[in-house]
Each structure stands twice: as C-alpha cells, then as structure tokens.
Scaffold this motif. Structure first.
Motif, PDB file in Angstrom:
ATOM      1  N   ASN A 149       0.790  -1.297  -0.024  1.00 33.72           N
ATOM      2  CA  ASN A 149       0.008  -0.083   0.023  1.00 33.72           C
ATOM      3  C   ASN A 149       1.008   1.040  -0.072  1.00 33.72           C
ATOM      4  O   ASN A 149       1.836   1.365   0.927  1.00 33.72           O
ATOM      5  N   GLN A 150       0.613   2.000  -0.973  1.00 37.29           N
ATOM      6  CA  GLN A 150       1.450   3.257  -0.999  1.00 37.29           C
ATOM      7  C   GLN A 150       0.885   4.491  -0.318  1.00 37.29           C
ATOM      8  O   GLN A 150       1.470   5.604  -0.369  1.00 37.29           O
ATOM      9  N   VAL A 151      -0.220   4.200   0.389  1.00 35.93           N
ATOM     10  CA  VAL A 151      -0.879   5.224   1.188  1.00 35.93           C
ATOM     11  C   VAL A 151      -0.247   5.483   2.538  1.00 35.93           C
ATOM     12  O   VAL A 151       0.068   4.371   3.097  1.00 35.93           O
ATOM     13  N   ASN A 152       0.104   6.486   3.017  1.00 35.21           N
ATOM     14  CA  ASN A 152       0.652   6.738   4.371  1.00 35.21           C
ATOM     15  C   ASN A 152      -0.077   6.973   5.460  1.00 35.21           C
ATOM     16  O   ASN A 152      -1.155   7.697   5.204  1.00 35.21           O
ATOM     17  N   ASN A 153      -0.147   6.097   6.307  1.00 36.30           N
ATOM     18  CA  ASN A 153      -1.176   6.224   7.580  1.00 36.30           C
ATOM     19  C   ASN A 153      -2.423   5.843   6.877  1.00 36.30           C
ATOM     20  O   ASN A 153      -3.532   6.656   7.247  1.00 36.30           O
ATOM     21  N   PRO A 154      -2.661   4.703   6.155  1.00 33.60           N
ATOM     22  CA  PRO A 154      -4.063   4.480   5.742  1.00 33.60           C
ATOM     23  C   PRO A 154      -4.814   4.245   6.671  1.00 33.60           C
ATOM     24  O   PRO A 154      -6.284   4.478   6.274  1.00 33.60           O
ATOM     25  N   ALA A 155      -4.698   3.742   7.842  1.00 36.05           N
ATOM     26  CA  ALA A 155      -5.820   3.335   8.793  1.00 36.05           C
ATOM     27  C   ALA A 155      -5.898   4.348   9.876  1.00 36.05           C
ATOM     28  O   ALA A 155      -6.556   4.185  11.031  1.00 36.05           O
ATOM     29  N   PHE A 156      -4.996   5.442   9.942  1.00 33.79           N
ATOM     30  CA  PHE A 156      -5.286   6.299  10.882  1.00 33.79           C
ATOM     31  C   PHE A 156      -4.608   6.191  12.177  1.00 33.79           C
ATOM     32  O   PHE A 156      -4.827   6.617  13.414  1.00 33.79           O
ATOM     33  N   ALA A 157      -3.692   5.090  12.255  1.00 34.27           N
ATOM     34  CA  ALA A 157      -2.857   4.628  13.427  1.00 34.27           C
ATOM     35  C   ALA A 157      -2.035   5.968  14.223  1.00 34.27           C
ATOM     36  O   ALA A 157      -1.972   6.040  15.277  1.00 34.27           O
ATOM     37  N   GLN A 158      -1.565   6.763  13.147  1.00 36.14           N
ATOM     38  CA  GLN A 158      -0.731   8.075  13.631  1.00 36.14           C
ATOM     39  C   GLN A 158      -1.802   9.393  13.468  1.00 36.14           C
ATOM     40  O   GLN A 158      -1.481  10.228  13.520  1.00 36.14           O
ATOM     41  N   GLY A 159      -2.991   8.894  13.729  1.00 36.88           N
ATOM     42  CA  GLY A 159      -4.080  10.100  13.754  1.00 36.88           C
ATOM     43  C   GLY A 159      -3.950  10.563  12.328  1.00 36.88           C
ATOM     44  O   GLY A 159      -4.372   9.913  11.513  1.00 36.88           O
ATOM     45  N   VAL A 160      -3.905  12.061  12.241  1.00 41.50           N
ATOM     46  CA  VAL A 160      -3.903  12.553  10.790  1.00 41.50           C
ATOM     47  C   VAL A 160      -2.596  13.000  10.221  1.00 41.50           C
ATOM     48  O   VAL A 160      -2.495  13.703   9.230  1.00 41.50           O
ATOM     49  N   ALA A 161      -1.368  12.281  10.766  1.00 42.78           N
ATOM     50  CA  ALA A 161      -0.230  12.513   9.999  1.00 42.78           C
ATOM     51  C   ALA A 161      -0.324  12.004   8.671  1.00 42.78           C
ATOM     52  O   ALA A 161      -1.034  10.928   8.361  1.00 42.78           O
ATOM     53  N   PHE A 162       0.348  12.778   7.697  1.00 46.65           N
ATOM     54  CA  PHE A 162       0.431  12.402   6.188  1.00 46.65           C
ATOM     55  C   PHE A 162      -1.055  12.940   5.512  1.00 46.65           C
ATOM     56  O   PHE A 162      -1.057  12.798   4.330  1.00 46.65           O
ATOM     57  N   TRP A 163      -2.022  13.488   6.290  1.00 43.49           N
ATOM     58  CA  TRP A 163      -3.166  13.814   5.557  1.00 43.49           C
ATOM     59  C   TRP A 163      -3.338  15.297   5.730  1.00 43.49           C
ATOM     60  O   TRP A 163      -3.068  15.980   6.350  1.00 43.49           O
ATOM     61  N   GLY A 164      -4.019  15.870   4.512  1.00 45.46           N
ATOM     62  CA  GLY A 164      -3.973  17.268   4.540  1.00 45.46           C
ATOM     63  C   GLY A 164      -5.425  17.567   3.999  1.00 45.46           C
ATOM     64  O   GLY A 164      -6.281  16.722   3.468  1.00 45.46           O
ATOM     65  N   PHE A 165      -6.040  18.775   4.608  1.00 48.84           N
ATOM     66  CA  PHE A 165      -7.291  19.262   4.180  1.00 48.84           C
ATOM     67  C   PHE A 165      -7.228  20.768   3.821  1.00 48.84           C
ATOM     68  O   PHE A 165      -6.569  21.471   4.631  1.00 48.84           O
ATOM     69  N   TRP A 166      -8.065  21.296   2.979  1.00 50.20           N
ATOM     70  CA  TRP A 166      -8.195  22.567   2.841  1.00 50.20           C
ATOM     71  C   TRP A 166      -9.535  22.759   2.171  1.00 50.20           C
ATOM     72  O   TRP A 166     -10.301  22.183   1.647  1.00 50.20           O
ATOM     73  N   ALA A 167     -10.164  23.898   2.742  1.00 53.98           N
ATOM     74  CA  ALA A 167     -11.539  24.582   2.317  1.00 53.98           C
ATOM     75  C   ALA A 167     -11.379  26.020   2.000  1.00 53.98           C
ATOM     76  O   ALA A 167     -10.556  26.486   2.567  1.00 53.98           O
TER      77      ALA A 167
END
Length: 763
Positions: A149-167
């Motif tokens: 799996n090339q997705v980092n932190n796919p199951a959110f074991a590290q909280g929201v690390a590697f995830w970004g959000f913008w509105a």
C-alpha cells in the motif's frame, strides 16, 4: 518563421548552444543543452536517445531525461497513445518539443483514445435481449505479487499524520467545513445490495450517478479510525469556485504502473466528489497519473461502502498527493457528514490484457468507414453520448457506465466492425499535453481526447505554434450542476488556466472541439506560490485557423477579484463555422456558436484586444460576440474590438435539434448584459460607443467556404486550410496596424496595411 517581439526573444534564447555560469569557487561551468530523439516506430527506451539513429520509443522516457535547456524532437510519422507531461525550463534555458524527419510525413501524433475496433471477439459482446446493441468486454485486474500500500497512515494509526485538508475561506472561516478524526462506527441502515446500482430510469433523481463501488463487508478490520468531514449550512453561503480538498502526502508511484485506489465511505446524504487526483505536492501540481476524472457519488444511506478507481502513473515520484476534490459552488446537501476509512493504493496488473481498458470517462467515440484510417483520416462520424444504456437506440448511440467502466454501443448491422469497418476510437477524459513554464511546443498533432488538448496553469513564457489539435472533448466535468438536468461536458483545444504570462499561441490549426479552440480563463486562483503567479498577462493568439467547435471560437475571462488580467491579444485569426459546424453542436444543451465569449470577469483587467479577425458563418444562436457583463464594464477594462469581419449568411439553418438553453430566435451580433446589437442597429452602436471601429458585416469571400453545408462534417483540408481569401475579398489589406511579422503561410505582413484574418495574401 518568427512572429513578433515575443518570438524574436524565444528564437534568441533557443539559439544559445551553451550556458555559462560561474560557481562559488570562481570556476566556469559549461552547461551544454542536449537534444533527445523519440520515434514510435524505430525507437527503444534502452537506447541513448541522442540521435535519430538511436531514439527513445516513448514520450515518458524522453521526458525523464530532460533538463532545463534541452530539446525533445519527435519523429514525423510517429504515433503515441500517451500523454505528454512536459518538463519546463528556466528563463535562459528553455525546453523545446518539436519534430524531425521527412517533411512529407505527418506531424508526430499524440492520440488520447483507445482503439475498440477489431477483432470483435476481443472488444465487443452482444447484449442479451437487445438486438443490435453491443458492449465492451470488461478488463480484469489482480494485485501484483508483493505489492504494498502506497498510502501513508492509511488506517489513521498515527492520527492525521500525512493527511491534508483545505477548504476555501468562504466555507472554512466560519467553520462550515471542518475535518476531524473520529472512531469507526458500525454500519447503520440497510447495506447496499449488489455490485452496482440500477440503470438511470430506475433512480428517483436522474442527476445522480453510481460510482465504482462494492457492497459493504467489514471496513472496520485493521482500522484505527476514520476521517470525518463535517459540512454545515453549505448552500446558503458557498459561492466560491475553489474545490474542497482532502489528500494523502508523499505517495510513491512508478511510471507506467497501474494502481487501484480503494477506500471506504459512510455518508449521511448523497454528495458528489468532483474527481480523484494524483499530483505533485507543490505548484504547478504536475499530474502524476491519469484516471480518476469521473465524478464520484458518495451514497447517503449511512452505510459503509467500498469504492475503487484505477490510476495509471505517468511519473516515477515519491512526493505524490493523492486525494479527493469537492467542487464549489456546493451542489450537495446543505449539511452532510462524510467518513473515510481504510484507504489504499496498490499496484495491479491486467489479467485479460487484450480487452479494452478505460481508466477515465469515455467522452466520445470516433467512427471510421471503409477505407478510412484512424491515424491518417478524419472520422466518418462521431458517437452520440447517452446517459443510460436504455437510451442507446440508434446506430452510433453509446453509453459509458462509470460503475463498470464499460461502453454500450448500437450497431444494427451486426458487430460494430460491420457498421464502421475502418475502426472505432474511444476518446478518454485525459489532458494530452500538460504545459510547463519556459517551454516551446512546435509542430505536433493532438487528437481524439475527451478532456483538454493542451493545458497549463500558472505558466510563464510558453510558445505554442504550428500544431494541429482536433476532435477534443466530451468528457464529463460534473454529473450534478445547478440548473442542469444532464451532466456537464467539456473540452477545449488550448487552455490557459488560473495564471499565464508571456504566452504566444500562433499558426495553429484547431477544429472539432466540444467547447472552444483557445482560451485563457480562471476561477479563484488560490494554490499559487504568490499572487503574481495568478496573473494573466501578455497573452497573444494570432494567425490561427479555428473552426467547427460547439461553444465559441475564443473564451477570455477571469473570475478572481484578487488577480489581474492585462494585455491579452486575439488578432488575425480565422474563426469559421462555430456552433452547428462540428460534432458537438447537436449534442450540447447550448450550441452557442459564439465568436468571442467572455463570462464574469472580476480580475483587474486592462488592454484586451480583439482585432483583425474573421468571424465567418458562426451560427451565433445567441450572439457572435457574447459578454455576460455590461458593455460599459468591458469598455472600462480596455477592450478593443476593431477591424473584424463578421459574417453570418442569412440562409444559415437554425439549430437542427432543440437545445436546453436556446433563447428562441435570438441571433445577435453582440449580446451583453445591457445591449442587444444586430445588423439593424450595429452602425448606431459603433457611433454611440466608439466601439468596433473598422468592423464590417460582409462576406470575407474565403476559398472553398462560400457555400459550405454547415451541417455536414467535412475534411480538415476543406474546412481548415481551404480558407484563404479570394482576390476580391474585402479582408485584404483592410486591417489595423499589428506587431506581427509573418502570416499563417509565412508571408511577410506590411506594417501599415495588414490583411484581416490569418492570411496576408489571396489564394
């Protein structure tokens, strides 16, 4: 041949054989530009690519080798079914993409389509209980052995690390859209049955569409939580145009590999994600994969549903940004909760490689009759896209199912090869040339894509010349748009989006666009490194032959109050048979047939010049010149509309089919928010406003185009190149002074007496 000041600068830059720079130690480094050669017929990606005798085979291999200052030469007569994601240069080290080889051979061709011709046993199977209806055979995929799996932190074991959000600010400043990490909850409500939704007639809302998904199993296994998007009171205040974005960072891909992105979603109401994308993390956000363009509907039954989409990597990179876009203005429910869990991106392989694979929306089918070749010839006809398989009733009707990725097609004579023995091309919703700053695109051919021919954003110093762009568009932009019953389709030839400076587009032939041959446009440029990167400045379109497109000849508009647009020139072009002259006209809800189209422009705008053009036989169901704002507003922006020839024959046919947004019998020359101008009051309009000086309403008398049947599809030779002015043409030597040195044919242009249109001299 050069054109004006911009071209002379580029020629000087490209003539540099070496670039000298002084290092910190006082020594001089000599940087020698490299020329790479590419041939689809004699090339090998293991070759050096340094000579015509040892060329590369693929565009992607050549692009990997390129550095600033280099050149890429594509062999004439070569054909590639791949996109060109250009590498840009530096201010003094431009990268050029051009051709080489026998000048009698065709320009190197980039095709945005998949062949679905013969043999029938590989491509098509009869649909049960539907005489004369055929469907493509579905491709099958399996994970590559050892793929991870090339997705980092796919199951959110590290909280929201590697995830970004913008509105965008209009929905984030007051907390209408927020992102949180929530614990997983068990499924609520009735599970989704089966592997797909029923066809459209069975759905209560015909604007809703099924995405790729499978019935829920157990999304909770192995997951530590879910991302929770909270959206409240969206409809009242969401008026911007920037997408809401959610992404995973530092995703790795290998060029040429196919990946399956899978994820679980639980939504409290139906909501569309405009697209899924894989791109670079930083501007200019280079695409790293094709596919994922088809809009996705998250079903609001509050149950966990698994979704999948295929992506084909176009870059080898480790800084990928993989995620979702939700467009604004918001077209979903006023309030919704979206939960996303267990995201994966895994390499897969085809297990039945001979069947056609569509990794993007099929926006059009191009048909070739007996003796016609999809590589060399114009199509005999194009398909008519339908929104359900049940609507496929006449020969040429087709439906692309975004769930199954299958095409359904009607051919009453038997297998599709009986109706179109020359072949069938399925145009995919992918951009064929992605532009980058400090580059030259020269002498290439682009055809049969369903998205954009050439496209770039936040560009600096680009030249596009001597290219042929044809049969582009038809892909779905969005399945759900306010005020529209059917999905919105799109497709432009050359598009400059949200920022472009020092760009020159000339001596190109562009025909058969779904929307528009050339355009600079934008809505809310927010992802740029600086406000300056968002500027539209010093853009020239000149001496182009533009025809047979559905919406307009040129669009010039920029709806961003924080940006600027200045010194945009549309001069000495021929715009012929826009409106009902091409494949898209009858299928569009709004076959507008405009010459110039300008939508709402809130950017600070100065000096827009539309001069010395021929607008010939443009159907103009609404207006030849259309502006959604008052004429006075555009006059204040410095619009110059002078020395144009506008002609629409009085016996041109009306629309062959009713269009959703036709405005009755309106056929204005000029329509703005506060003016309706036709031939009867055109002279008074010129005198009272001081606008349109030197513009005449006469037949320009173009060769081979005096009595063309507007409803027929004709060859590109007759339609595009056979349009020189006749010796008695009123366009000859009647234009206003211009800076250009040579016309479309390379003839010199006298400074004081240029002709109107793309040719200086008669045929």
């Amino acid at each position: 041949s050069g054109s004006g000041a911009t071209s002379r600068l580029w020629v000087s830059v490209l003539a540099l054989a070496t670039i000298m720079s002084t290092c910190c130690g006082g020594e001089t480094t000599v940087i020698v530009p490299t020329t790479y050669y590419v041939s689809s017929t004699t090339g090998n990606d293991n070759a050096t690519g340094l000579s015509p005798a040892a060329p590369f085979a693929t565009l992607s291999r050549a692009v990997r080798a390129v550095s600033a200052g280099d050149s890429v030469r594509l062999a004439r007569g070569s054909v590639w079914r791949e996109s060109l994601v250009a590498v840009g240069g530096l201010p003094a080290r431009v990268v050029s993409y051009t051709n080489y080889g026998d000048a009698t051979l065709a320009k190197p061709l980039l095709m945005g389509s998949v062949s679905v011709s013969v043999p029938t046993a590989v491509n098509w199977v009869a649909v049960p209980n539907r005489a004369g209806v055929w469907q493509t055979i579905p491709p099958e995929y399996a994970p590559v052995k050892g793929a991870t799996n090339q997705v980092n932190n796919p199951a959110f074991a590290q909280g929201v690390a590697f995830w970004g959000f913008w509105a965008p600010p209009q929905v984030s400043s007051d907390g209408r859209v927020t992102l949180a990490l929530s614990p997983l909850t068990p499924p609520v409500g009735r599970p989704v049955p089966g592997s797909r939704l029923p066809d459209l007639p069975d759905l209560p809302d015909r604007r809703r569409w099924p995405p790729p998904f499978s019935p829920a199993a157990n999304p909770i296994a192995g997951a530590n939580g879910s991302l929770h998007i909270v959206a409240r009171n969206m409809t009242a205040n969401s008026t911007g145009h920037n997408p809401i974005q959610l992404w995973n960072s530092n995703v790795s891909t290998v060029e040429g590999n196919t990946y399956r992105m899978s994820y679980w979603v639980r939504a409290t109401a139906d909501v569309n994600a405009t697209s899924i994308s894989l791109m670079s993390m930083a501007p200019p956000y280079t695409p790293y994969a094709t596919g994922g363009n088809s809009p996705v509907l998250f079903h609001g039954n509050n149950s966990w549903v698994k979704y999948s989409v295929l992506l084909v990597a176009t870059e080898t990179a480790s800084d990928g940004r993989l995620g979702w876009f939700w467009a604004t203005p918001w077209v979903g429910p006023d309030s919704v909760d979206i939960y996303i869990a267990n995201v994966s991106l895994v390499e897969v392989r085809r297990t039945n490689p001979n069947s056609p694979a569509f990794n993007a929306d099929v926006g059009n089918l191009l048909f070739f009759g007996k003796g016609r070749d999809p590589i060399r010839d114009e199509p005999t006809a194009s398909g008519w896209k339908k929104w359900t398989a049940a609507q496929v009733l006449r020969d040429g009707d087709f439906h692309f199912d975004p769930t199954t990725k299958l095409v359904t097609l009607r051919c009453g004579a038997g297998p599709p090869s009986q109706c179109w023995p020359g072949g069938i091309e399925a145009a995919l919703d992918t951009t064929q040339v992605t532009l980058q700053s400090y580059s030259v695109i020269d002498g290439l051919a682009v055809r049969f894509g369903a998205s954009l021919g050439l496209n770039g954003a936040m560009l600096h110093s680009v030249v596009i010349r001597n290219c042929d762009v044809s049969w582009i568009g038809g892909g779905v932009l969005t399945y759900d748009y306010p005020g529209r019953v059917d999905p919105v389709r799109y497709g432009n030839g050359i598009q400059l989006w949200n920022g472009a400076q020092d760009v020159e587009i000339y001596n190109n032939r562009i025909w058969q666009m779904y929307d528009t041959p050339v355009t600079n446009q934008g809505i809310g440029c927010t992802n740029a490194a600086s406000v300056e990167d968002c500027a539209m400045r010093n853009i020239s379109y000149h001496h182009n032959l533009l025809s047979t497109s559905g919406m307009a000849c040129v669009e010039i508009w920029y709806n961003d109050g924080n940006a600027t647009m200045a010194d945009v020139r549309f001069e000495n072009n021929i715009c012929a048979n826009i409106g009902d002259g091409g494949w898209s006209a009858a299928q569009r809800p709004d076959a507008a047939g405009r010459g110039l189209c300008s939508y709402s422009t809130t950017a600070t705008t100065t000096n827009v010049s539309v001069r010395n053009n021929i607008f010939f036989q443009n159907t103009g169901f609404e207006a030849i010149i259309y502006m959604s704002q008052p004429w006075s507003a555009w006059a204040a922006k410095g619009l110059t509309l002078e020395n144009n020839v506008i002609y629409r024959a009085p016996n041109l046919p009306q629309s062959p089919t009713p269009h959703e947004h036709d405005e009755g019998s309106e056929h204005w020359l000029i329509k703005t928010a506060d003016a309706r101008i036709d031939a009867g009051n055109f002279t008074n309009f010129m005198m009272s406003t001081g606008s349109c000086a030197g513009t005449v309403l006469v037949n320009p008398l173009l060769h081979n185009m005096e009595s063309r049947n507007l409803g027929a599809l004709v060859s590109m030779e007759q339609n595009v190149t056979g349009c020189r002015p006749l010796a008695r043409s009123p366009a000859l030597n009647a234009g206003g002074t211009v800076q250009w040195q040579f016309d479309f044919a390379g003839a010199p242009i006298p400074h004081a007496t240029p002709s109107i249109g793309a040719y200086q001299d008669a045929e």
